[in-house]
Write an enzyme that holds these catalytic residues in place. Sequence first.
Site, mmCIF file in Angstrom:
data_model
loop_
_atom_site.group_PDB
_atom_site.id
_atom_site.type_symbol
_atom_site.label_atom_id
_atom_site.label_comp_id
_atom_site.label_asym_id
_atom_site.label_seq_id
_atom_site.Cartn_x
_atom_site.Cartn_y
_atom_site.Cartn_z
ATOM 1 N N CYS A 159 -42.664 39.689 22.075
ATOM 2 C CA CYS A 159 -42.360 40.529 23.238
ATOM 3 C C CYS A 159 -41.836 39.761 24.454
ATOM 4 O O CYS A 159 -40.837 40.193 25.039
ATOM 5 C CB CYS A 159 -43.565 41.359 23.644
ATOM 6 S SG CYS A 159 -44.766 41.592 22.358
ATOM 7 N N ARG A 176 -49.807 32.385 14.398
ATOM 8 C CA ARG A 176 -51.122 32.756 14.926
ATOM 9 C C ARG A 176 -52.160 31.958 14.178
ATOM 10 O O ARG A 176 -52.208 32.012 12.947
ATOM 11 C CB ARG A 176 -51.382 34.251 14.750
ATOM 12 C CG ARG A 176 -50.423 35.095 15.572
ATOM 13 C CD ARG A 176 -50.684 36.572 15.373
ATOM 14 N NE ARG A 176 -49.609 37.331 15.998
ATOM 15 C CZ ARG A 176 -49.473 38.649 15.898
ATOM 16 N NH1 ARG A 176 -50.349 39.346 15.211
ATOM 17 N NH2 ARG A 176 -48.474 39.263 16.498
ATOM 18 N N GLN A 206 -42.506 38.913 11.655
ATOM 19 C CA GLN A 206 -42.913 40.256 12.029
ATOM 20 C C GLN A 206 -41.650 41.089 12.212
ATOM 21 O O GLN A 206 -40.697 40.637 12.828
ATOM 22 C CB GLN A 206 -43.687 40.171 13.338
ATOM 23 C CG GLN A 206 -44.442 41.427 13.679
ATOM 24 C CD GLN A 206 -45.157 41.292 15.005
ATOM 25 O OE1 GLN A 206 -44.640 40.670 15.942
ATOM 26 N NE2 GLN A 206 -46.332 41.863 15.103
ATOM 27 N N ASP A 220 -40.401 43.298 14.147
ATOM 28 C CA ASP A 220 -40.713 43.793 15.476
ATOM 29 C C ASP A 220 -39.557 44.588 16.057
ATOM 30 O O ASP A 220 -38.411 44.456 15.609
ATOM 31 C CB ASP A 220 -40.939 42.559 16.370
ATOM 32 C CG ASP A 220 -42.026 42.792 17.380
ATOM 33 O OD1 ASP A 220 -42.391 43.961 17.597
ATOM 34 O OD2 ASP A 220 -42.496 41.800 17.957
ATOM 35 N N HIS A 237 -38.605 46.433 20.194
ATOM 36 C CA HIS A 237 -39.045 46.947 21.483
ATOM 37 C C HIS A 237 -38.066 48.015 21.924
ATOM 38 O O HIS A 237 -36.853 47.825 21.826
ATOM 39 C CB HIS A 237 -39.142 45.818 22.503
ATOM 40 C CG HIS A 237 -40.190 44.820 22.127
ATOM 41 N ND1 HIS A 237 -39.894 43.591 21.626
ATOM 42 C CD2 HIS A 237 -41.540 44.924 22.111
ATOM 43 C CE1 HIS A 237 -41.026 42.962 21.330
ATOM 44 N NE2 HIS A 237 -42.028 43.749 21.614
ATOM 45 N N LYS A 288 -51.882 53.740 21.254
ATOM 46 C CA LYS A 288 -51.086 53.321 20.092
ATOM 47 C C LYS A 288 -51.328 54.216 18.882
ATOM 48 O O LYS A 288 -52.342 54.915 18.791
ATOM 49 C CB LYS A 288 -51.407 51.880 19.723
ATOM 50 C CG LYS A 288 -52.859 51.668 19.344
ATOM 51 C CD LYS A 288 -53.071 50.285 18.749
ATOM 52 C CE LYS A 288 -54.518 50.104 18.333
ATOM 53 N NZ LYS A 288 -54.787 48.941 17.531
ATOM 54 N N HIS A 348 -43.680 48.883 21.847
ATOM 55 C CA HIS A 348 -43.642 47.854 20.804
ATOM 56 C C HIS A 348 -43.829 48.591 19.487
ATOM 57 O O HIS A 348 -44.647 49.492 19.409
ATOM 58 C CB HIS A 348 -44.820 46.884 20.878
ATOM 59 C CG HIS A 348 -45.076 46.284 22.208
ATOM 60 N ND1 HIS A 348 -44.725 44.995 22.497
ATOM 61 C CD2 HIS A 348 -45.665 46.767 23.317
ATOM 62 C CE1 HIS A 348 -45.114 44.717 23.730
ATOM 63 N NE2 HIS A 348 -45.681 45.770 24.250
HETATM 64 ZN ZN LIG Z 1 -44.041 43.516 21.320
#
Ligand SMILES: [Zn+2]
Length: 638
Positions: free
Chosen positions: A331, A360, A378, A380, A382, A462, A508
């Site tokens: 992000c 991670r 990931q 991902d 946005h 979420k 996200h």
């Molecule tokens: Zn994010």
Amino acid sequence: MAIITLPDGAIIEDADGVTAKQIAEKIGPGLAKAALAAKINDQLVDLDIPIKGAAALQIITTKDDLGLDIMRHSCAHIMAEAICSLWPSTKLVYGPIVYEGFYYVIDLDEPIRPTDFDRIEEKMSQIVKADKPFIRKEMSRAEALKKLANDKYKTDNVNRATGDCLSFYSSGDSFEDLCRGPHVPSTGKVGAFKIMSVAGAYWHGDPTQKMLHRVYGCCWRTKKELDDYLTRLEEAKRRDHRVLGRQLDLFSFSDAGPGFAFMHPKGMIIWNSIVEFWRGVHDRYDYEEIKTPIILNKELWHKSGHWDHYKENMYFTRFDDTDYAIKPMNCPGGCLVYKTKKHSYREFPLRVAELGMVHRHEASGVMHGLFRVRQFIQDDAHIFCTPEQIEPEIIGVINLVFEIYKAFGFSDFHVELSTKPENHIGSDEIWEIATNALKVALNHKKIDYEINEGDGAFYGPKIDFHIKDCLNRSWQLGTIQLDFSMPERFELVYTDKDNTEKTPVMIHRAVLGSFERFIGILIEHYAGEMPLWLAPEQVRILTISEKSNDYANAVEKKLKEHKIRCSCDLSDEKIGAKIAVTHAEKLPYMFVVGPKEAQSDSVNVRIRGQQQTKTLKVDEFIELALRKIADKQIDLVL
Ligand SMILES: [Zn+2]
Ligand SMILES: [Zn+2]
């Protein structure tokens, strides 16, 4: 007078001192028979505890998960009793329940071996058959400590327990154990059980202490449930992606980087097929793609809040006298790209995807093949939008999520919505708008969902998507999170209709979550038998004798012209051996070719999982296979 309120609101009045068991008998013989324990005013207790005054009562039966837990715990006592009677010098340490079973840690100088399991189970069966009552005895802490003076393990358990009143449970008069309870009324109420394994274990995990034995067992309501469970375990073992990954040469791990996966060429074919499909879908849903660096400086991670809140899971590095972190999330990088130019409401919604590599840190004990790794990609994205656009954007993401899951053959979904936690930022008004938008979107899609009240992130509500695999295991894959924090932290703005600068809403979202983990799930779901569109090698051409080599090569060339992944086995091996090798590699199709096929420009096709073979013209096969690949069909039948 005992005034008892049942879960359905019905009220039963009885004399003070009436037990839950008596109430169950009053309601009906079926309930009395199934009753294992009770919940009185939200406290789990034995069935024969007397009830006084006003009380809310729920009878816990074999049907309840809690009932099964209590049954498992009682089974742990029975196993402990059996072990103590077989090895009288056994000292008991502690015996909790665990997921789908229980264990008991014991101190015994001689080892317990798997060959002893039958004997233990037999003894347990005798105890169950004797149907001995579980009897609770309470005493003060001082009394309990006196009673256990010669037992360092149980004394330690007392010292770790809270409250002044401690309880012991005996089964009949032969066996007693310090225990909080509750228990099933008698040993005969325990269902089907099995001793599963034994492992060494230190007392409280402390390696300076003596090595003890941890004996694992499982317990189910019925023999059928136990058998189903054992079949499921066997099936899970057969499908273990770590084993299949090695067998099928898809990926590996090395001591050089624990928790970091090495993808092999065949694994990369699966990977790239997913990426290609993923990009195609995102393109249709009007996403743009970016790529942001994996190393960014300390200042950025301070700004994003990760340095303060996520530090234990991050990796760091230092050069040019500056501290850097390796990104655990994409992000902040996405925000920096956003900030490189001015934005207007006219561009919104802005959907920006990134197949971002994140690191991670996971403790070494929890890593598990591709399921838990320290570095992963990931999927991902946005989305930057106005508050009014939240709802249609969520609907768009839901459509995209389901389209992607379905392509992989997952059609059993479970959706959860997590709402405002106590600790949160952002006004109640924006939370209300956002949570409502999520609900409206889910309702619009006619999706059943569970609400996790107060379980949202501090920065926004979420939605989580879970899928069920063929072993009925649930996997959380996708997530949609609204974020009221990051756009402000990064001072993201856009120019609205009225020419003022406003903060955009940031969504996200991830669909597959981690590519590595998703591939692990796919391997287990399909037991390594990948759908045609994902199979690293789709067709192998096997020759009966070298006389057909030229024809086999010609067929291979033709398939490759159509981008069908294939190879020839022209070795001298017998055809039976060639078939066996190809079968073990779990290829969707194999062609057996000899002079007859060469003459008629055809192939004899063996289809994975099918007894019958089929003869087709090469062109016919190509047409059918290309259709299946394009439609992502799971079924291989031609
Ligand atoms: Zn994010
Ligand atoms: Zn107990």
